[in-house]
Design a protein around this motif. Structure first.
Motif, PDB file in Angstrom:
ATOM      1  N   ASN A  81       0.935  -1.139  -0.145  1.00 24.15           N
ATOM      2  CA  ASN A  81      -0.018   0.074  -0.064  1.00 24.15           C
ATOM      3  C   ASN A  81       0.763   1.372   0.016  1.00 24.15           C
ATOM      4  N   GLU A  82       2.189   1.144   0.453  1.00 29.34           N
ATOM      5  CA  GLU A  82       2.881   2.345   0.457  1.00 29.34           C
ATOM      6  C   GLU A  82       3.935   2.557  -0.837  1.00 29.34           C
ATOM      7  N   PRO A  83       4.189   3.615  -1.455  1.00 32.31           N
ATOM      8  CA  PRO A  83       5.144   3.716  -2.305  1.00 32.31           C
ATOM      9  C   PRO A  83       6.499   2.894  -1.882  1.00 32.31           C
ATOM     10  N   GLU A  84       6.983   2.494  -3.057  1.00 35.28           N
ATOM     11  CA  GLU A  84       8.408   1.790  -2.893  1.00 35.28           C
ATOM     12  C   GLU A  84       9.472   3.005  -2.848  1.00 35.28           C
ATOM     13  N   ARG A  85      10.428   3.094  -1.894  1.00 24.94           N
ATOM     14  CA  ARG A  85      11.708   4.095  -1.749  1.00 24.94           C
ATOM     15  C   ARG A  85      12.735   3.207  -1.522  1.00 24.94           C
ATOM     16  N   SER A  86      13.714   3.695  -2.103  1.00 28.84           N
ATOM     17  CA  SER A  86      15.056   3.224  -2.129  1.00 28.84           C
ATOM     18  C   SER A  86      16.075   4.153  -2.120  1.00 28.84           C
ATOM     19  N   PHE A  87      17.345   3.840  -1.659  1.00 29.39           N
ATOM     20  CA  PHE A  87      18.674   4.394  -1.658  1.00 29.39           C
ATOM     21  C   PHE A  87      19.759   3.547  -1.628  1.00 29.39           C
ATOM     22  N   ALA A  88      20.978   4.128  -1.869  1.00 30.77           N
ATOM     23  CA  ALA A  88      22.083   3.310  -1.966  1.00 30.77           C
ATOM     24  C   ALA A  88      23.106   4.205  -1.079  1.00 30.77           C
ATOM     25  N   TRP A  89      23.791   3.200  -0.157  1.00 35.69           N
ATOM     26  CA  TRP A  89      25.092   3.873   0.598  1.00 35.69           C
ATOM     27  C   TRP A  89      26.144   2.947   0.378  1.00 35.69           C
ATOM     28  N   ARG A  90      27.278   3.619   0.571  1.00 34.73           N
ATOM     29  CA  ARG A  90      28.580   2.789   0.819  1.00 34.73           C
ATOM     30  C   ARG A  90      29.118   3.059   2.056  1.00 34.73           C
ATOM     31  N   PHE A  91      29.439   2.293   2.904  1.00 40.87           N
ATOM     32  CA  PHE A  91      29.684   2.050   4.284  1.00 40.87           C
ATOM     33  C   PHE A  91      31.223   2.153   4.392  1.00 40.87           C
ATOM     34  N   ASP A  92      31.814   3.357   4.237  1.00 38.47           N
ATOM     35  CA  ASP A  92      33.273   3.712   4.653  1.00 38.47           C
ATOM     36  C   ASP A  92      33.167   4.455   5.742  1.00 38.47           C
ATOM     37  N   VAL A  93      33.019   3.602   6.922  1.00 38.15           N
ATOM     38  CA  VAL A  93      32.894   4.317   8.161  1.00 38.15           C
ATOM     39  C   VAL A  93      34.009   4.684   8.967  1.00 38.15           C
ATOM     40  N   SER A  94      33.786   5.537   9.956  1.00 35.23           N
ATOM     41  CA  SER A  94      35.018   5.864  10.873  1.00 35.23           C
ATOM     42  C   SER A  94      35.540   4.524  11.373  1.00 35.23           C
ATOM     43  N   PRO A  95      36.693   4.399  11.851  1.00 43.15           N
ATOM     44  CA  PRO A  95      37.282   3.127  12.463  1.00 43.15           C
ATOM     45  C   PRO A  95      36.632   2.962  13.997  1.00 43.15           C
ATOM     46  N   ASP A  96      36.405   4.315  14.528  1.00 37.42           N
ATOM     47  CA  ASP A  96      35.504   4.142  15.616  1.00 37.42           C
ATOM     48  C   ASP A  96      34.197   3.635  15.774  1.00 37.42           C
ATOM     49  N   LEU A  97      33.464   3.658  14.689  1.00 42.07           N
ATOM     50  CA  LEU A  97      32.133   3.099  14.732  1.00 42.07           C
ATOM     51  C   LEU A  97      31.886   1.658  14.547  1.00 42.07           C
ATOM     52  N   THR A  98      30.983   1.333  15.241  1.00 42.90           N
ATOM     53  CA  THR A  98      30.582  -0.253  14.863  1.00 42.90           C
ATOM     54  C   THR A  98      29.150  -0.327  14.429  1.00 42.90           C
ATOM     55  N   HIS A  99      28.428   0.829  14.367  1.00 38.50           N
ATOM     56  CA  HIS A  99      26.972   0.701  13.736  1.00 38.50           C
ATOM     57  C   HIS A  99      26.797   2.125  13.337  1.00 38.50           C
ATOM     58  N   VAL A 100      25.620   2.188  12.292  1.00 36.37           N
ATOM     59  CA  VAL A 100      25.151   3.370  11.902  1.00 36.37           C
ATOM     60  C   VAL A 100      23.646   3.188  12.022  1.00 36.37           C
ATOM     61  N   ASN A 101      23.066   4.412  12.438  1.00 33.88           N
ATOM     62  CA  ASN A 101      21.554   4.254  12.646  1.00 33.88           C
ATOM     63  C   ASN A 101      20.956   4.795  10.962  1.00 33.88           C
ATOM     64  N   LEU A 102      20.201   3.965  10.418  1.00 31.37           N
ATOM     65  CA  LEU A 102      19.866   4.284   9.045  1.00 31.37           C
ATOM     66  C   LEU A 102      19.142   5.449   9.014  1.00 31.37           C
ATOM     67  N   GLY A 103      18.616   6.065   9.958  1.00 33.37           N
ATOM     68  CA  GLY A 103      17.987   7.398  10.129  1.00 33.37           C
ATOM     69  C   GLY A 103      18.856   8.557   9.643  1.00 33.37           C
ATOM     70  N   ASP A 104      20.210   8.305  10.153  1.00 36.79           N
ATOM     71  CA  ASP A 104      21.332   9.237  10.056  1.00 36.79           C
ATOM     72  C   ASP A 104      21.744   9.340   8.631  1.00 36.79           C
ATOM     73  N   VAL A 105      21.376   8.370   7.717  1.00 38.45           N
ATOM     74  CA  VAL A 105      22.178   8.586   6.159  1.00 38.45           C
ATOM     75  C   VAL A 105      21.065   8.382   5.382  1.00 38.45           C
ATOM     76  N   ALA A 106      19.742   7.894   5.631  1.00 41.82           N
ATOM     77  CA  ALA A 106      18.682   7.634   4.746  1.00 41.82           C
ATOM     78  C   ALA A 106      17.853   9.096   4.470  1.00 41.82           C
ATOM     79  N   PRO A 107      17.692   9.240   3.151  1.00 44.52           N
ATOM     80  CA  PRO A 107      16.596  10.344   2.856  1.00 44.52           C
ATOM     81  C   PRO A 107      15.481  10.437   3.753  1.00 44.52           C
ATOM     82  N   ALA A 108      14.950  11.835   3.857  1.00 45.94           N
ATOM     83  CA  ALA A 108      14.204  12.146   4.925  1.00 45.94           C
ATOM     84  C   ALA A 108      12.700  11.401   4.719  1.00 45.94           C
ATOM     85  N   ASP A 109      12.383  11.038   3.331  1.00 43.02           N
ATOM     86  CA  ASP A 109      11.373  10.366   3.249  1.00 43.02           C
ATOM     87  C   ASP A 109      11.254   8.852   2.950  1.00 43.02           C
ATOM     88  N   PHE A 110      12.419   8.328   3.785  1.00 39.40           N
ATOM     89  CA  PHE A 110      12.634   6.811   3.554  1.00 39.40           C
ATOM     90  C   PHE A 110      11.886   6.147   4.794  1.00 39.40           C
TER      91      PHE A 110
END
Length: 128
Positions: A81-110
């Motif tokens: 029932n929802e429109p399909e949304r997509s985005f692509a991301w390359r995870f070249d994270v800082s060495p200090d990070l073990t995880h990323v919250n998707l909301g920090d990188v996803a488009p606002a309408d995702f």
């Protein structure tokens, strides 16, 4: 001899790229901030969907995803029932990070913002 050095330095300064900058620019003005309020630098970079090595479809029950360091992932959410949304991301994270919250990188309408992406360690920092 000193006069030749002074003239050469002045000529080099005039020929530098700064001399050819926009004459209307205000060089004392601070650089403009990016239009996005999100800082993506430590989390990686946006990518083209066709460059993704993997596609991850997120459903309402998705809470986490594992990815490798440097992996490019195309995230897809919605459908039905929802429109399909997509985005692509390359995870070249800082060495200090073990995880990323998707909301920090996803488009606002995702639609799936509350997903934690666990990123494998960069082999350069594994100590092996």
């Amino acid at each position: 001899m000193k006069m030749h050095l002074v003239m050469a330095a002045a000529f080099a300064g005039l020929c530098s790229h700064a001399a050819f900058a926009d004459p209307e620019a205000d060089f004392w003005q601070q650089p403009q901030a990016r239009s996005s309020t999100r800082t993506t630098q430590p989390y990686g970079t946006p990518a083209r969907p066709d460059s993704a090595a993997r596609v991850v479809r997120l459903s309402g029950s998705s809470h986490w995803v594992n990815v490798a360091y440097g992996e490019t992932v195309n995230f897809i959410a919605g459908g039905g029932n929802e429109p399909e949304r997509s985005f692509a991301w390359r995870f070249d994270v800082s060495p200090d990070l073990t995880h990323v919250n998707l909301g920090d990188v996803a488009p606002a309408d995702f639609p799936r913002q509350n997903v934690r992406v666990f990123v494998g360690r960069d082999p350069r920092y594994s100590g092996e």
